[in-house]
Design a protein around this motif. Structure first.
Motif, PDB file in Angstrom:
ATOM      1  N   ASN A 181      18.658  -3.102   7.889  1.00 13.15           N
ATOM      2  CA  ASN A 181      18.345  -1.762   7.389  1.00 13.15           C
ATOM      3  C   ASN A 181      17.731  -1.733   5.987  1.00 13.15           C
ATOM      4  O   ASN A 181      17.559  -0.666   5.409  1.00 13.15           O
ATOM      5  CB  ASN A 181      19.603  -0.880   7.413  1.00 13.15           C
ATOM      6  CG  ASN A 181      19.256   0.601   7.354  1.00 13.15           C
ATOM      7  OD1 ASN A 181      18.183   1.004   7.802  1.00 13.15           O
ATOM      8  ND2 ASN A 181      20.140   1.397   6.794  1.00 13.15           N
ATOM      9  N   ASP A 235      12.010   4.694   7.858  1.00 15.05           N
ATOM     10  CA  ASP A 235      11.940   3.728   8.943  1.00 15.05           C
ATOM     11  C   ASP A 235      10.500   3.445   9.366  1.00 15.05           C
ATOM     12  O   ASP A 235      10.255   2.596  10.212  1.00 15.05           O
ATOM     13  CB  ASP A 235      12.741   4.214  10.150  1.00 15.05           C
ATOM     14  CG  ASP A 235      14.230   3.958   9.979  1.00 15.05           C
ATOM     15  OD1 ASP A 235      14.573   2.905   9.435  1.00 15.05           O
ATOM     16  OD2 ASP A 235      15.029   4.805  10.374  1.00 15.05           O
ATOM     17  N   PRO A 281      23.957   4.860   7.629  1.00 16.43           N
ATOM     18  CA  PRO A 281      23.210   5.609   8.666  1.00 16.43           C
ATOM     19  C   PRO A 281      24.099   6.452   9.560  1.00 16.43           C
ATOM     20  O   PRO A 281      23.603   7.322  10.290  1.00 16.43           O
ATOM     21  CB  PRO A 281      22.530   4.490   9.477  1.00 16.43           C
ATOM     22  CG  PRO A 281      22.531   3.299   8.584  1.00 16.43           C
ATOM     23  CD  PRO A 281      23.778   3.408   7.772  1.00 16.43           C
ATOM     24  N   HIS A 329      16.530   0.379  13.088  1.00 22.99           N
ATOM     25  CA  HIS A 329      16.804   0.429  11.650  1.00 22.99           C
ATOM     26  C   HIS A 329      16.378  -0.852  10.932  1.00 22.99           C
ATOM     27  O   HIS A 329      16.389  -0.906   9.706  1.00 22.99           O
ATOM     28  CB  HIS A 329      18.298   0.681  11.405  1.00 22.99           C
ATOM     29  CG  HIS A 329      18.725   2.082  11.725  1.00 22.99           C
ATOM     30  ND1 HIS A 329      18.285   3.173  11.016  1.00 22.99           N
ATOM     31  CD2 HIS A 329      19.541   2.576  12.697  1.00 22.99           C
ATOM     32  CE1 HIS A 329      18.817   4.273  11.521  1.00 22.99           C
ATOM     33  NE2 HIS A 329      19.579   3.935  12.542  1.00 22.99           N
ATOM     34  N   HIS A 370      17.404   8.788  19.580  1.00 23.16           N
ATOM     35  CA  HIS A 370      17.227   9.299  18.217  1.00 23.16           C
ATOM     36  C   HIS A 370      16.562  10.677  18.289  1.00 23.16           C
ATOM     37  O   HIS A 370      15.585  10.865  18.996  1.00 23.16           O
ATOM     38  CB  HIS A 370      16.343   8.372  17.386  1.00 23.16           C
ATOM     39  CG  HIS A 370      17.005   7.083  17.022  1.00 23.16           C
ATOM     40  ND1 HIS A 370      17.085   6.027  17.883  1.00 23.16           N
ATOM     41  CD2 HIS A 370      17.631   6.695  15.882  1.00 23.16           C
ATOM     42  CE1 HIS A 370      17.727   5.023  17.302  1.00 23.16           C
ATOM     43  NE2 HIS A 370      18.061   5.397  16.093  1.00 23.16           N
TER      44      HIS A 370
END
Length: 316
Positions: A220, A259, A51, A302, A250
């Motif tokens: 994740n 996600d 990520p 995540h 974000h």
């Protein structure tokens, strides 16, 4: 997509550190990083820095501010998460095993019910299961089985002995093959769910358990074996178990569409929900909260945590 021949050569630990620095990763302590890579492979750690890569990720260049220290913290968090999650699922596995043995043995008025084909819908699957039980008995060194074999005529012990040798997957194969779904009701009830959800939830828990057992990554991950949503909870539950928000910090550029689908948070909810019925004094929730506080570097987004997860009754 045109395939090419893989031609990369193995790199020394020193060169692995250099490669990461060349790609923009901050590594203040190169000696420490090299030591870590000596015992935790480059490929394993790469799961945690994915990520942090710029788009397009195929170029494998790190975003500004990405550091090796953060990656290692994520790895440590995931390791501890696997340990407590494995232990939590173990409690559910033992409970389901106990309930299966108890209710089906009482229903068929015999501990040897599993040796008859009548309770099962699929005969080939039944034969396959019976061969696994037999193989387990042939290979085991467990004293309680050896003692049984020395004393009794029947080669296969009753379910309350032989089922203790089954894996969680073997146990689920029985439940999947039970002809009368009504026999699943008391087992499901012990977990606080409708029997139509039992197979789905156990499938997911076995999937997560296997990741833990083989030192895979929980942080994740996108669930490839998903639990079905619980519509009528009998205990504390959540309003949702996927996230679909743009959390603070974000931007639209790095919020992945993936996600918004089920991640490890959904499985954590399943575990917490079941444990409140089989062991109200379990420590899993407390351990999770302590782990989250211990590693503030971990972005729960995540993992699928929704924005208001702390306000859900399951977490209070």
């Amino acid at each position: 997509m045109l395939k090419v021949t893989y031609s990369k050569l193995p790199k020394t630990f020193e060169n692995q550190v250099k490669l990461l620095k060349d790609r923009g990763l901050s590594i203040p302590n190169e000696e420490k990083a090299e030591k870590i890579l000596t015992y935790i492979s480059y490929n394993r750690l790469s799961n945690y820095w994915y990520p942090m890569l710029k788009t397009p990720k195929e170029e494998e260049l790190f975003k500004s501010g990405a550091s090796f220290e953060t990656i290692f913290k994520l790895y440590q968090f995931d390791s501890e998460l696997r340990a407590i999650t494995f232990q939590a699922i173990e409690q559910i596995e033992i409970a389901v095993r106990t309930q299966t043995i108890y209710h089906l043995s009482h229903h068929y008025k015999s501990g040897f019910w599993y040796q008859k084909k009548e309770p099962f819908r699929n005969f080939p699957n039944y034969i396959q299961f019976l061969s696994k039980v037999t193989k387990n008995l042939q290979e085991t060194k467990q004293e309680f089985i050896l003692k049984y074999q020395r004393k009794y005529i029947q080669y296969l012990p009753p379910s309350w002995k032989s089922f203790e040798l089954l894996t969680f997957t073997n146990l689920l194969s029985i439940l999947k093959n039970i002809k009368d779904n009504k026999q699943l009701i008391p087992i499901s009830k012990s977990l606080g769910i409708h029997h139509s959800l039992l197979i789905s939830w156990l499938d997911n828990l076995i999937y997560i358990r296997n990741i833990c057992a083989h030192h895979g990554r929980l942080w994740n991950i996108i669930l490839t074996i998903k639990p079905e949503w619980l519509k009528s909870p009998k205990g504390n539950w959540v309003d949702k178990w996927e996230n679909n928000y743009d959390p603070t910090g974000h931007t639209l550029e790095n919020v992945d569409e993936n996600d918004k689908i089920l991640k490890i948070y959904a499985s954590i909810c399943v575990i917490l929900y079941c444990l409140q019925f089989i062991n109200p004094y379990n420590k899993y929730k407390k351990q999770l909260l302590e782990l989250i506080n211990k590693y503030p570097e971990v972005d729960l987004y995540h993992m699928g945590f929704p924005e208001d997860w702390k306000n859900q009754s399951l977490w209070k």
